[in-house]
Design a protein around this motif. Structure first.
Motif, PDB file in Angstrom:
ATOM      1  N   ASP A  77      22.983  17.604  38.469  1.00 14.52           N
ATOM      2  CA  ASP A  77      22.832  18.545  39.575  1.00 14.52           C
ATOM      3  C   ASP A  77      22.267  17.878  40.818  1.00 14.52           C
ATOM      4  OD1 ASP A  77      22.808  21.489  40.418  1.00 14.52           O
ATOM      5  OD2 ASP A  77      20.753  20.880  40.850  1.00 14.52           O
ATOM      6  N   MET A  78      21.288  17.023  40.628  1.00 16.89           N
ATOM      7  CA  MET A  78      20.608  16.407  41.762  1.00 16.89           C
ATOM      8  C   MET A  78      21.452  15.317  42.411  1.00 16.89           C
ATOM      9  SD  MET A  78      17.618  16.608  43.363  1.00 16.89           S
ATOM     10  CE  MET A  78      16.155  16.939  42.387  1.00 16.89           C
ATOM     11  N   TYR A  79      22.210  14.583  41.606  1.00 18.93           N
ATOM     12  CA  TYR A  79      22.899  13.406  42.119  1.00 18.93           C
ATOM     13  C   TYR A  79      24.385  13.353  41.807  1.00 18.93           C
ATOM     14  CZ  TYR A  79      18.123  11.956  42.791  1.00 18.93           C
ATOM     15  OH  TYR A  79      16.817  11.916  43.185  1.00 18.93           O
TER      16      TYR A  79
ATOM     17  N   LEU B 145      26.518   8.604  50.061  1.00 20.48           N
ATOM     18  CA  LEU B 145      25.171   8.181  49.655  1.00 20.48           C
ATOM     19  C   LEU B 145      24.273   7.806  50.831  1.00 20.48           C
ATOM     20  CD1 LEU B 145      25.736   6.104  46.390  1.00 20.48           C
ATOM     21  CD2 LEU B 145      25.312   8.546  46.667  1.00 20.48           C
ATOM     22  N   PRO B 146      24.751   7.012  51.819  1.00 21.80           N
ATOM     23  CA  PRO B 146      23.838   6.687  52.928  1.00 21.80           C
ATOM     24  C   PRO B 146      23.382   7.948  53.651  1.00 21.80           C
ATOM     25  CG  PRO B 146      26.076   5.946  53.413  1.00 21.80           C
ATOM     26  CD  PRO B 146      26.059   6.360  51.985  1.00 21.80           C
ATOM     27  N   VAL B 147      22.119   8.021  53.954  1.00 20.94           N
ATOM     28  CA  VAL B 147      21.438   9.124  54.645  1.00 20.94           C
ATOM     29  C   VAL B 147      21.294  10.347  53.740  1.00 20.94           C
ATOM     30  CG1 VAL B 147      21.456  10.720  56.604  1.00 20.94           C
ATOM     31  CG2 VAL B 147      22.176   8.336  56.928  1.00 20.94           C
ATOM     32  N   ASN B 148      22.401  10.831  53.142  1.00 18.06           N
ATOM     33  CA  ASN B 148      22.356  12.082  52.384  1.00 18.06           C
ATOM     34  C   ASN B 148      21.636  11.961  51.045  1.00 18.06           C
ATOM     35  OD1 ASN B 148      24.066  13.656  54.241  1.00 18.06           O
ATOM     36  ND2 ASN B 148      25.656  12.228  53.595  1.00 18.06           N
ATOM     37  N   SER B 149      21.648  10.778  50.457  1.00 18.28           N
ATOM     38  CA  SER B 149      21.062  10.631  49.130  1.00 18.28           C
ATOM     39  C   SER B 149      20.176   9.401  48.998  1.00 18.28           C
ATOM     40  CB  SER B 149      22.177  10.575  48.076  1.00 18.28           C
ATOM     41  OG  SER B 149      21.644  10.542  46.776  1.00 18.28           O
ATOM     42  N   SER B 150      20.625   8.281  49.530  1.00 16.94           N
ATOM     43  CA  SER B 150      19.880   7.034  49.326  1.00 16.94           C
ATOM     44  C   SER B 150      18.655   6.954  50.229  1.00 16.94           C
ATOM     45  CB  SER B 150      20.780   5.830  49.625  1.00 16.94           C
ATOM     46  OG  SER B 150      21.861   5.791  48.737  1.00 16.94           O
ATOM     47  N   PRO B 151      17.482   6.743  49.648  1.00 18.65           N
ATOM     48  CA  PRO B 151      16.305   6.494  50.472  1.00 18.65           C
ATOM     49  C   PRO B 151      16.142   5.005  50.710  1.00 18.65           C
ATOM     50  CG  PRO B 151      15.624   6.672  48.216  1.00 18.65           C
ATOM     51  CD  PRO B 151      17.143   6.772  48.219  1.00 18.65           C
ATOM     52  N   ALA B 152      15.247   4.645  51.578  1.00 17.60           N
ATOM     53  CA  ALA B 152      14.926   3.234  51.800  1.00 17.60           C
ATOM     54  C   ALA B 152      13.422   3.088  51.941  1.00 17.60           C
ATOM     55  CB  ALA B 152      15.618   2.717  53.066  1.00 17.60           C
ATOM     56  N   MET B 153      12.914   1.963  51.462  1.00 17.42           N
ATOM     57  CA  MET B 153      11.531   1.583  51.714  1.00 17.42           C
ATOM     58  C   MET B 153      11.550   0.495  52.780  1.00 17.42           C
ATOM     59  SD  MET B 153       9.322   3.316  49.950  1.00 17.42           S
ATOM     60  CE  MET B 153       7.862   2.310  50.155  1.00 17.42           C
ATOM     61  N   VAL B 154      10.816   0.716  53.849  1.00 21.56           N
ATOM     62  CA  VAL B 154      10.789  -0.237  54.961  1.00 21.56           C
ATOM     63  C   VAL B 154       9.447  -0.957  54.944  1.00 21.56           C
ATOM     64  CG1 VAL B 154      11.073  -0.524  57.441  1.00 21.56           C
ATOM     65  CG2 VAL B 154      12.290   1.325  56.259  1.00 21.56           C
TER      66      VAL B 154
ATOM     67  N   ASP C 221      20.679   5.436  45.081  1.00 24.43           N
ATOM     68  CA  ASP C 221      20.272   6.832  45.094  1.00 24.43           C
ATOM     69  C   ASP C 221      18.987   6.891  44.303  1.00 24.43           C
ATOM     70  OD1 ASP C 221      20.918   6.649  42.474  1.00 24.43           O
ATOM     71  OD2 ASP C 221      22.759   7.821  42.629  1.00 24.43           O
ATOM     72  N   GLN C 222      18.569   8.068  43.949  1.00 27.21           N
ATOM     73  CA  GLN C 222      17.326   8.124  43.207  1.00 27.21           C
ATOM     74  C   GLN C 222      17.564   8.315  41.729  1.00 27.21           C
ATOM     75  OE1 GLN C 222      18.221   9.809  45.786  1.00 27.21           O
ATOM     76  NE2 GLN C 222      16.654   9.773  47.318  1.00 27.21           N
TER      77      GLN C 222
ATOM     78  N   LYS D  42      11.899   9.130  45.973  1.00 36.71           N
ATOM     79  CA  LYS D  42      12.654  10.302  45.586  1.00 36.71           C
ATOM     80  C   LYS D  42      12.949  11.132  46.806  1.00 36.71           C
ATOM     81  CE  LYS D  42      14.167  13.940  43.539  1.00 36.71           C
ATOM     82  NZ  LYS D  42      14.333  14.653  44.773  1.00 36.71           N
ATOM     83  N   ASN D  43      14.184  11.421  47.016  1.00 29.81           N
ATOM     84  CA  ASN D  43      14.580  12.273  48.119  1.00 29.81           C
ATOM     85  C   ASN D  43      14.571  13.700  47.625  1.00 29.81           C
ATOM     86  OD1 ASN D  43      15.862  13.597  50.126  1.00 29.81           O
ATOM     87  ND2 ASN D  43      17.785  12.489  49.986  1.00 29.81           N
ATOM     88  N   GLY D  44      13.675  14.544  48.152  1.00 24.52           N
ATOM     89  CA  GLY D  44      13.696  15.945  47.787  1.00 24.52           C
ATOM     90  C   GLY D  44      15.090  16.459  48.034  1.00 24.52           C
ATOM     91  N   SER D  45      15.763  16.968  47.045  1.00 25.79           N
ATOM     92  CA  SER D  45      17.184  17.241  47.184  1.00 25.79           C
ATOM     93  C   SER D  45      17.531  18.564  46.561  1.00 25.79           C
ATOM     94  CB  SER D  45      17.970  16.095  46.544  1.00 25.79           C
ATOM     95  OG  SER D  45      19.330  16.235  46.788  1.00 25.79           O
ATOM     96  N   LYS D  46      18.826  18.819  46.483  1.00 26.31           N
ATOM     97  CA  LYS D  46      19.300  20.087  45.953  1.00 26.31           C
ATOM     98  C   LYS D  46      18.870  20.238  44.520  1.00 26.31           C
ATOM     99  CE  LYS D  46      22.059  18.010  48.932  1.00 26.31           C
ATOM    100  NZ  LYS D  46      21.901  16.591  49.182  1.00 26.31           N
TER     101      LYS D  46
END
Length: 651
Positions: free
Chosen positions: A88-90, A97-106, A626-627, A646-650
């Motif tokens: 459901d989440m992914y 995936l870019p922006v909508n699902s994948s996070p990044a650590m800078v 993704d997460q 973790k990207n708070g997601s659907k």
């Protein structure tokens, strides 16, 4: 009563003695659902929902039948919700995936003194990854323990052991998380290096010997030289992975028609990880710009094709211009790395052009604002005897209310790694108590009353946090009830067709705390078109925020949200200082770095003054596909805090 399992399992993937995830009682979840939604609905909507929920939970009704089936599932599985949650989440999500699902650590930015320095660091990074992989192979990673609320509990470590052995394979309707656990196939002994949109195989074990840093540097130099060869450059196939998941699945099937492409895809899909050597993007990059470059590579004109988004771990090293490199002496003659070849038909060129256009639209659409709030940090909040995470969540509610005049469904990720195969559940931060407080802050109520309401909001947030991290929140449970109904092939219950349920899962505010001990931050995009993504990292005397939204939404503006957030944090501090005699305002950090003078019309934050906080870490940026592998450790600690995403997601 909730279903609990007091018997620990024998082998829990790095956390002996962990219990199974509990299953809350049906009544508790339905009661909490109504409480969470009442103030987010009109009176008419709520009355309708109340009746639907009552019918669903009635004795002998469909709710009890589904609950009984979930109880059976819990007995037979290590974690009753994991598969449902992952899909459901992914995996069911069709968005790019870019922006909508994948996070990044800078990570902290560092200006390399010479062009070769970025490659030296990349070699050092790869060496560190290989050392870490050795720990994983021996299942020798020390167990994580929770911190924050209910600190000291051991956490499930299983997700770490999939970091370098999994791959997100695109599918026409659902993606597949492929885990390379076959005893037949040999362990991957190569990484993929992306440079100038080309992909190279870097063998990290040659003649049964793992390459050392000097040899790795030599190989990276060869790759850079090979990538500069214009006559051999191939189309940027990586762009296809930035497309929607169904579109990428279709493009991949076209690629697979040619054996050359099949071989190249196989090498990428079986690699340990990707290391992306990005072209220079300018000498003085703001944190906001760096965040955007990590989330989408800057599009076609920059490094958007220098990625392979399906791989769970991508390490992105930004560099200065890498021409005229000085050769480093090699201790041995190594075979040259191999360029991956692609056979591109006119159909593939057309697909690439289409993917490139969509990525450019995504690049233009992302409205990112990374902000360092210097007026105070978590130490001030602790002196108020408040949870820093709960305090910041209330501040986010205040910011949204001041921007938009209403509360909305809010997602805050909470780790449930206290349980076998535990990942995350949702802390519903838009509590009735938070709404009462933010309303009080907009009228002429006495400060003592406002302070009482602030404490009430923080107490409510903390209580829900404890519910979530102990497996007693509502989102996973409702998901399980919905999915078990689907498995039983019964008509979707009315509760899941009700407008309130749709509203409850439209997470207009998607938030996550990702605390680290160094000056770095996590970022991700919103999860709905008219929403915000808000990630934060509380430090002792300041707080790092990354806020995202979409330009195409007329309702949102990241700069305005940050402006309201800053003002809200200042107002909350003033309220605490006014009402808490024990707090000494003079002990707080002077407003030397006050953010109130910021030009709020300018959506790009000025480059941060890094000379005041010299860092030892170079500019290395971690990117995950993704997460599916790692989540934010709200209320927990993590072995590698940079991995806690973790990207708070659907839901």
């Amino acid at each position: 009563m909730p279903v609990l399992d007091r018997e620990p399992s024998k082998d829990l993937g790095g956390g002996d003695g962990l219990s199974k995830l509990p299953l809350p009682s049906l009544k508790d979840t339905l009661d909490m659902y109504l409480r969470c939604m009442k103030h987010l609905l009109t009176e008419e909507q709520f009355n309708k929902t109340q009746n639907i929920v009552k019918q669903f939970g009635a004795p002998g009704g469909v709710g009890e039948r589904l609950q009984s089936k979930l109880e059976e599932r819990r007995k037979n599985k290590a974690n009753w919700v994991y598969d449902y949650w992952l899909n459901d989440m992914y995996l069911n999500n069709r968005l790019a995936l870019p922006v909508n699902s994948s996070p990044a650590m800078v990570f902290p930015q560092q200006n390399f003194r010479a062009p070769i320095d970025s490659l030296r660091f990349a070699a050092h990074l790869i060496s560190g990854v290989l050392e870490y992989k050795t720990l994983l192979d021996g299942r020798a990673l020390p167990v994580d323990y929770a911190r924050g609320q209910l600190a000291g509990t051991p956490l499930c470590m299983e997700q770490y052991y999939r970091l370098f052995t999994s791959y997100r394979l695109p599918g026409p309707e659902r993606d597949t998380l492929v885990a390379q656990e076959s005893s037949v196939m040999p362990e991957p002994e190569h990484i993929i290096v992306a440079c100038k949109n080309q992909f190279f195989v870097l063998d990290v074990v040659i003649n049964f010997r793992r390459l050392n840093e000097r040899d790795l540097l030599t190989q990276l130099e060869k790759i850079v030289k090979m990538a500069d060869s214009e006559e051999e450059q191939l189309p940027p196939i990586g762009l296809l992975t930035s497309d929607g998941r169904t579109e990428w699945a279709e493009s991949r099937s076209v690629l697979m028609r040619e054996s050359t492409n099949r071989d190249s895809l196989d090498m990428i899909e079986r690699c340990l990880c990707l290391v992306c050597l990005d072209d220079a993007s300018g000498p003085e990059l703001s944190d906001t710009t760096r965040a955007m470059l990590m989330l989408h590579g800057g599009g076609v004109a920059k490094n958007g094709g220098n990625r392979w988004y399906d791989k769970p771990m991508q390490f992105v090293v930004g560099a200065d211009e890498m021409q005229n490199l000085v050769r480093a002496a090699s201790v041995s003659e190594l075979p040259a790395p191999r360029r991956l070849r692609w056979k591109c038909t006119p159909e593939i060129h057309k697909l690439l052009a289409c993917s490139a256009d969509k990525l450019q639209r995504l690049v233009r659409n992302l409205d990112m604002n990374v902000h360092k709030f210097y007026d105070y940090g978590k130490e001030f909040i602790k002196k108020q005897k408040m949870s820093p995470d709960a305090y910041i969540q209330v501040a986010l509610q205040l910011a949204y209310y001041r921007c938009h005049g209403r509360p909305v469904s809010t997602y805050e990720s909470a780790s449930i790694r206290r349980f076998q195969e535990g990942r995350v559940d949702n802390i519903r931060s838009a509590t009735p108590e938070a709404l009462a407080f933010v309303k009080a802050m907009t009228d002429g109520m006495l400060s003592t009353k406002k302070m009482e309401m602030l404490r009430g909001a923080i107490t409510a947030q903390t209580k829900y946090t404890i519910l979530a991290i102990t497996g007693m929140a509502i989102d996973n449970h409702l998901l399980g009830l919905r999915e078990i109904a689907h498995e039983l092939k019964i008509e979707k219950p009315e509760i899941f067709k009700d407008e309130a349920y749709l509203i409850s899962n439209q997470f207009i505010l998607s938030t996550s705390q990702v605390p680290t001990t160094v000056e770095m931050f996590c970022c991700y995009g919103p999860v709905v078109p008219n929403g915000y993504g808000a990630c934060y990292n509380p430090q002792s005397d300041h707080i790092l925020f990354s806020v995202s939204s979409f330009h195409e939404s007329p309702q949102t503006c990241s700069a305005e949200f940050v402006k309201c957030l800053v003002q809200g944090l200042l107002d909350m501090r003033d309220l605490c200082n006014k009402c808490n005699c024990g707090s000494n305002p003079t002990e707080q950090r002077k407003e030397k770095h006050t953010q109130t003078e910021t030009n709020w019309q300018n959506k790009m934050q000025r480059p941060s003054d890094l000379t005041k906080n010299p860092q030892t870490l170079p500019q290395v940026l971690v990117k995950t596909a993704d997460q599916t592998t790692v989540e934010a450790q709200t209320q927990t600690s993590s072995q590698g805090e940079a991995q806690g995403l973790k990207n708070g997601s659907k839901s």
